[in-house]
Enzyme design. Structure first.
Site, mmCIF file in Angstrom:
data_model
loop_
_atom_site.group_PDB
_atom_site.id
_atom_site.type_symbol
_atom_site.label_atom_id
_atom_site.label_comp_id
_atom_site.label_asym_id
_atom_site.label_seq_id
_atom_site.Cartn_x
_atom_site.Cartn_y
_atom_site.Cartn_z
ATOM 1 N N GLU A 215 -1.285 -8.849 4.789
ATOM 2 C CA GLU A 215 -1.113 -9.020 6.242
ATOM 3 C C GLU A 215 -2.455 -9.036 6.978
ATOM 4 O O GLU A 215 -2.508 -9.408 8.148
ATOM 5 C CB GLU A 215 -0.197 -7.923 6.814
ATOM 6 C CG GLU A 215 -0.824 -6.535 6.986
ATOM 7 C CD GLU A 215 -0.838 -5.693 5.707
ATOM 8 O OE1 GLU A 215 -0.657 -6.261 4.608
ATOM 9 O OE2 GLU A 215 -1.060 -4.470 5.818
ATOM 10 N N HIS B 285 -3.496 -5.682 0.895
ATOM 11 C CA HIS B 285 -2.941 -5.910 2.236
ATOM 12 C C HIS B 285 -2.958 -7.391 2.609
ATOM 13 O O HIS B 285 -3.860 -7.836 3.317
ATOM 14 C CB HIS B 285 -3.771 -5.139 3.278
ATOM 15 C CG HIS B 285 -3.546 -3.671 3.246
ATOM 16 N ND1 HIS B 285 -2.510 -3.054 3.906
ATOM 17 C CD2 HIS B 285 -4.224 -2.687 2.622
ATOM 18 C CE1 HIS B 285 -2.556 -1.750 3.700
ATOM 19 N NE2 HIS B 285 -3.587 -1.503 2.922
ATOM 20 N N CYS C 176 0.842 -1.200 0.000
ATOM 21 C CA CYS C 176 0.000 0.000 0.000
ATOM 22 C C CYS C 176 0.878 1.251 0.000
ATOM 23 O O CYS C 176 1.591 1.512 -0.955
ATOM 24 C CB CYS C 176 -0.984 -0.067 1.155
ATOM 25 S SG CYS C 176 -2.392 1.031 0.930
#
Lengths: 223, 80
Positions: free
Chosen positions: A198, A196, A86
């Site tokens: 994660e 994302h 990002c």
């Protein structure tokens, strides 16, 4: 396998990233502040998401000129893996570590939703736990994810298999050129992506599709 | 002191969704006949320097290193 997470004022996904790396590798990553000129010996350096320097001037522009970026450039030249997610991706393109630019979403709106990603190149150090063509889920949350690169560079990136992720099945959330969601440098050790991973690594997140990126980069999968 | 204005605009061929939205807003205000709208940025700089060619070289370096993203943007420098 050791990792580092870079911290800059305005980044807000650093704790998510630390949490994901800790859970997947079993070791907490070291954190590195923007003014550091040296980074400890690690296998993976991650620049997480957020709004470094309030997105002033251009997203990632100010962060890309901070001292820590020279240290990251040096490590990348040595072959250390670098992942930008990002805002981290925006910082890597602004720093010239990855080709192209990330512009305002064509909708002009901040998008926060789940998209589908096609793993275009499963032969990279970050994607080898996936299968080429596999479609994975991933959250996105950004205002400036519209990837742009000139035709000539795009052609050479395609020839070098530098397009690693594309938004699949009409889920392109930002107007990105050629549905590009993530790209890697020619050397194959610096990956930038808008989604994302994660935030999709454990059952409580509703899926583990993002886990493979960290498992690959941290050498936790069979080669 | 030298005063200069740097204007940063998007290169031709780079889509400008903000410009497009501004054009739409102008139409909705009743301004008809507006063709393409391209938006950009202006920086007014004051440089502690007497030598204009030195200042110009410095500003050019500032544009290349920070003020413009030359992947997508052009810049022009004008002196007051």
């Amino acid at each position: 396998m050791n990792s580092a997470v870079v911290q800059l004022p305005g980044l807000n996904r650093d704790r998510d990233m630390v949490d994901a790396l800790t859970k997947i590798s079993g070791h907490a990553p070291v954190t590195v502040w923007q003014t550091e000129t040296e980074i400890p010996d690690v296998d993976l350096i991650v620049i997480p998401g957020g709004f470094s320097y309030g997105d002033y001037l251009r997203c990632g522009a100010i962060a890309a000129r901070m001292p820590v970026m020279d240290a990251i450039r040096h490590k990348a030249e040595q072959g250390v893996k670098v992942l930008g997610v990002c805002n981290g991706f925006q910082i890597l393109v602004e720093a010239g570590l990855l080709p192209g630019a990330l512009m305002r979403n064509t909708s002009l709106r901040f998008v926060c939703k789940e998209v589908l990603l096609e793993v275009v190149n499963a032969d990279t150090a970050f994607t080898r736990s996936y299968i080429a063509g596999e479609v994975i889920r991933s959250p996105v949350a950004h205002h400036d994810g519209n990837y742009f690169v000139d035709d000539e560079t795009l052609k050479s990136m395609e020839d070098n298999r530098q397009i690693v992720f594309r938004y699949a099945a009409g889920t392109n959330p930002n107007g990105s050129l050629s549905d590009i969601a993530g790209v890697i440098n020619a050397k194959g050790n610096v990956l930038g992506m808008m989604p994302h991973p994660e935030n999709l690594i454990e059952a409580a997140h509703g899926g583990t599709d993002g886990r493979g990126i960290f498992a690959s980069a941290l050498d936790l999968v069979a080669a | 002191m030298i005063k200069a204005r740097v204007t940063v605009t998007l290169k031709n061929g780079v889509l400008d969704p903000q410009g497009k939205a501004i054009k739409g807003a102008l139409s909705s205000l009743g301004f008809e006949g507006v063709g393409h709208v391209r938006q950009g940025k202006v920086f007014d700089l004051e440089i502690e320097e007497r030598d204009r060619s030195k200042a110009e070289a410095d500003i050019k370096a500032m544009c290349e290193k920070l003020l413009a993203n030359t992947v997508i943007e052009n810049y022009t420098i004008a002196f007051e």
